[in-house]
Design a protein around this motif. Structure first.
Motif, PDB file in Angstrom:
ATOM      1  N   PHE A 227      23.874  37.951  38.022  1.00  0.00           N
ATOM      2  CA  PHE A 227      24.140  39.392  37.958  1.00  0.00           C
ATOM      3  C   PHE A 227      23.638  40.062  39.242  1.00  0.00           C
ATOM      4  O   PHE A 227      22.671  40.824  39.219  1.00  0.00           O
ATOM      5  N   PRO A 228      24.287  39.773  40.362  1.00  0.00           N
ATOM      6  CA  PRO A 228      23.779  40.236  41.655  1.00  0.00           C
ATOM      7  C   PRO A 228      23.803  41.749  41.826  1.00  0.00           C
ATOM      8  O   PRO A 228      23.101  42.276  42.703  1.00  0.00           O
ATOM      9  N   GLU A 229      24.598  42.458  41.041  1.00  0.00           N
ATOM     10  CA  GLU A 229      24.668  43.915  41.153  1.00  0.00           C
ATOM     11  C   GLU A 229      23.735  44.623  40.181  1.00  0.00           C
ATOM     12  O   GLU A 229      23.669  45.860  40.178  1.00  0.00           O
ATOM     13  N   ASP A 230      23.026  43.878  39.356  1.00  0.00           N
ATOM     14  CA  ASP A 230      22.123  44.479  38.369  1.00  0.00           C
ATOM     15  C   ASP A 230      20.834  44.898  39.077  1.00  0.00           C
ATOM     16  O   ASP A 230      20.112  44.050  39.611  1.00  0.00           O
ATOM     17  N   PRO A 231      20.499  46.198  39.086  1.00  0.00           N
ATOM     18  CA  PRO A 231      19.325  46.633  39.857  1.00  0.00           C
ATOM     19  C   PRO A 231      18.013  46.060  39.349  1.00  0.00           C
ATOM     20  O   PRO A 231      17.120  45.748  40.149  1.00  0.00           O
ATOM     21  N   ASP A 232      17.876  45.908  38.031  1.00  0.00           N
ATOM     22  CA  ASP A 232      16.613  45.396  37.497  1.00  0.00           C
ATOM     23  C   ASP A 232      16.491  43.893  37.699  1.00  0.00           C
ATOM     24  O   ASP A 232      15.407  43.388  38.005  1.00  0.00           O
ATOM     25  N   ALA A 233      17.598  43.170  37.543  1.00  0.00           N
ATOM     26  CA  ALA A 233      17.568  41.733  37.822  1.00  0.00           C
ATOM     27  C   ALA A 233      17.181  41.490  39.279  1.00  0.00           C
ATOM     28  O   ALA A 233      16.378  40.595  39.585  1.00  0.00           O
ATOM     29  N   THR A 234      17.727  42.285  40.182  1.00  0.00           N
ATOM     30  CA  THR A 234      17.419  42.137  41.600  1.00  0.00           C
ATOM     31  C   THR A 234      15.974  42.516  41.896  1.00  0.00           C
ATOM     32  O   THR A 234      15.269  41.829  42.650  1.00  0.00           O
ATOM     33  N   ALA A 235      15.526  43.618  41.302  1.00  0.00           N
ATOM     34  CA  ALA A 235      14.154  44.077  41.559  1.00  0.00           C
ATOM     35  C   ALA A 235      13.136  43.054  41.074  1.00  0.00           C
ATOM     36  O   ALA A 235      12.159  42.748  41.784  1.00  0.00           O
ATOM     37  N   PHE A 236      13.348  42.501  39.877  1.00  0.00           N
ATOM     38  CA  PHE A 236      12.396  41.522  39.357  1.00  0.00           C
ATOM     39  C   PHE A 236      12.445  40.214  40.154  1.00  0.00           C
ATOM     40  O   PHE A 236      11.415  39.562  40.340  1.00  0.00           O
ATOM     41  N   TYR A 237      13.632  39.850  40.647  1.00  0.00           N
ATOM     42  CA  TYR A 237      13.686  38.657  41.504  1.00  0.00           C
ATOM     43  C   TYR A 237      12.920  38.894  42.794  1.00  0.00           C
ATOM     44  O   TYR A 237      12.153  38.030  43.250  1.00  0.00           O
ATOM     45  N   ALA A 238      13.087  40.072  43.398  1.00  0.00           N
ATOM     46  CA  ALA A 238      12.348  40.394  44.618  1.00  0.00           C
ATOM     47  C   ALA A 238      10.843  40.361  44.365  1.00  0.00           C
ATOM     48  O   ALA A 238      10.068  39.854  45.185  1.00  0.00           O
ATOM     49  N   LEU A 239      10.428  40.893  43.220  1.00  0.00           N
ATOM     50  CA  LEU A 239       9.006  40.863  42.863  1.00  0.00           C
ATOM     51  C   LEU A 239       8.507  39.432  42.741  1.00  0.00           C
ATOM     52  O   LEU A 239       7.428  39.087  43.253  1.00  0.00           O
ATOM     53  N   SER A 240       9.282  38.585  42.085  1.00  0.00           N
ATOM     54  CA  SER A 240       8.860  37.189  41.918  1.00  0.00           C
ATOM     55  C   SER A 240       8.791  36.479  43.265  1.00  0.00           C
ATOM     56  O   SER A 240       7.931  35.621  43.475  1.00  0.00           O
TER      57      SER A 240
END
Length: 364
Positions: free
Chosen positions: A187-200
């Motif tokens: 889900f590359p356009e999902d803002p929360d999926a992206t934010a949590f991946y960046a955090l990890s």
């Protein structure tokens, strides 16, 4: 709420003032329908914004769709906003409220689990927290998550809490990053999926060396989210963390200022930009931000029964003392040290213990 009221009021007054002949009824219905669409859209947007409030104060805007009741969805967005601000105890309470509002809301248990570890902090979840996180993940799975997106979010939390008795924290963080990357890829356009991946990805940066590699990659992801969702708390917050490394402190300073104002009574949101201001030597901003953060922290009780002063308070005081000393304001630094020592019931955490040692050492 104001614009909702304006739209509905305009509809009412137009109806009252219209000459209701057969000829203009279609025109009235056309305009009335248009006004209703506008009012509903504005009200829906307002409700979305209100979903990301805490005690009447803004937390930024979160729109994290889940398969839960309408009321649970509103509460869930607020809980995720608190999670993005790393306001972990309050986020946990909010997710617990979601579960109470809608016992079938599986993602509420994902949220509870995700509040039980703090990826960028020096804290480590003990056996009890790891066991509770594992149990929360299993509750989420038992409720039969209906979408692939939700299943992947839960799988990321499960990757961290797998084998709760094992003590290898870094193995857990790496598993969480890998599962978060899989979620983002799906889900590359999902803002929360992206934010949590960046955090990890930030969380897996080597702790024994200075490197921009993880920070650069995380910032690239977060800037994409910020461009599309400029009020997203996770994108703003984690970008400040990404820039809190040598060589990146002057990057995206306007977003640092934006985060400074995004959650005006959230202690960590008020404090975090001062990491950047400290690197820049902007002592007035460091002092202003941490005075507000310290006051706000006193409004957020910690502990299972709210019996402690949250450890964000001594954290803010340390930055205050450091900044006052940089300005040669020794008396004001001493006053903050005295304030800390006179504050009862400080939360018994590593962070508190560190600051009770570091602040008098800095002052000396």
């Amino acid at each position: 709420n104001y614009w909702c009221w304006i739209a509905v009021r305009a509809l009412i007054e137009f109806g009252d003032g219209a000459t209701m002949s057969i000829g203009n009824i279609p025109r009235f219905l056309y305009l009335a329908t248009g006004l209703m669409v506008v009012s509903l859209a504005v009200c829906a947007d307002e409700a979305k914004h209100e979903a990301s409030q805490h005690a009447g104060h803004s937390l930024g805007t979160v729109d994290f769709p889940v398969s839960c009741t309408e009321q649970a969805q509103v509460e869930f967005n607020r809980a995720v906003a608190l999670l993005h601000h790393m306001t972990y105890p309050q986020a946990r309470e909010a997710f617990e409220q979601v579960a109470a509002t809608d016992p079938q809301c599986a993602m509420a248990h994902w949220g509870i689990a995700t509040t039980l570890f703090q990826p960028l902090w020096p804290t480590r979840p003990g056996v009890a927290e790891r066991q509770r996180g594992w149990e929360a993940v299993q509750k989420a799975k038992a409720l039969q998550l209906p979408t692939e997106r939700e299943r992947l979010f839960v799988a990321a939390a499960e990757a961290f809490f797998l084998e709760p008795l094992a003590s290898d924290y870094w193995l857990r963080i790496r598993r969480w990053e890998q599962a978060s990357e899989k979620l983002h890829a799906a889900f590359p356009e999902d803002p929360d999926a992206t934010a949590f991946y960046a955090l990890s990805h930030l969380a897996t940066a080597p702790s024994n060396a200075i490197s921009r590699t993880h920070a650069d990659r995380a910032a690239e992801l977060l800037l994409r989210v910020n461009e599309r969702y400029p009020d997203h708390p996770g994108a703003m917050h984690y970008l400040v963390h990404a820039n809190d490394v040598p060589g990146r402190e002057r990057e995206s300073v306007e977003i640092t200022h934006q985060y400074d104002a995004a959650a005006p009574r959230n202690p960590h949101a008020l404090h975090m930009p001062t990491h950047i201001y400290t690197r820049l030597g902007d002592w007035n901003r460091v002092i202003s931000g941490n005075l507000r953060a310290a006051e706000a922290a006193l409004e957020y009780p910690a502990g299972d029964h709210g019996e402690f002063v949250w450890d964000e308070f001594p954290h803010a005081v340390e930055y205050l003392v450091y900044a006052y000393l940089q300005k040669g304001a020794d008396d004001q630094a001493a006053a903050q040290l005295k304030r800390l020592r006179e504050t009862a019931r400080l939360e018994p955490t590593f962070k508190t213990a560190f600051h009770l040692a570091s602040i008098p050492a800095r002052y000396a």
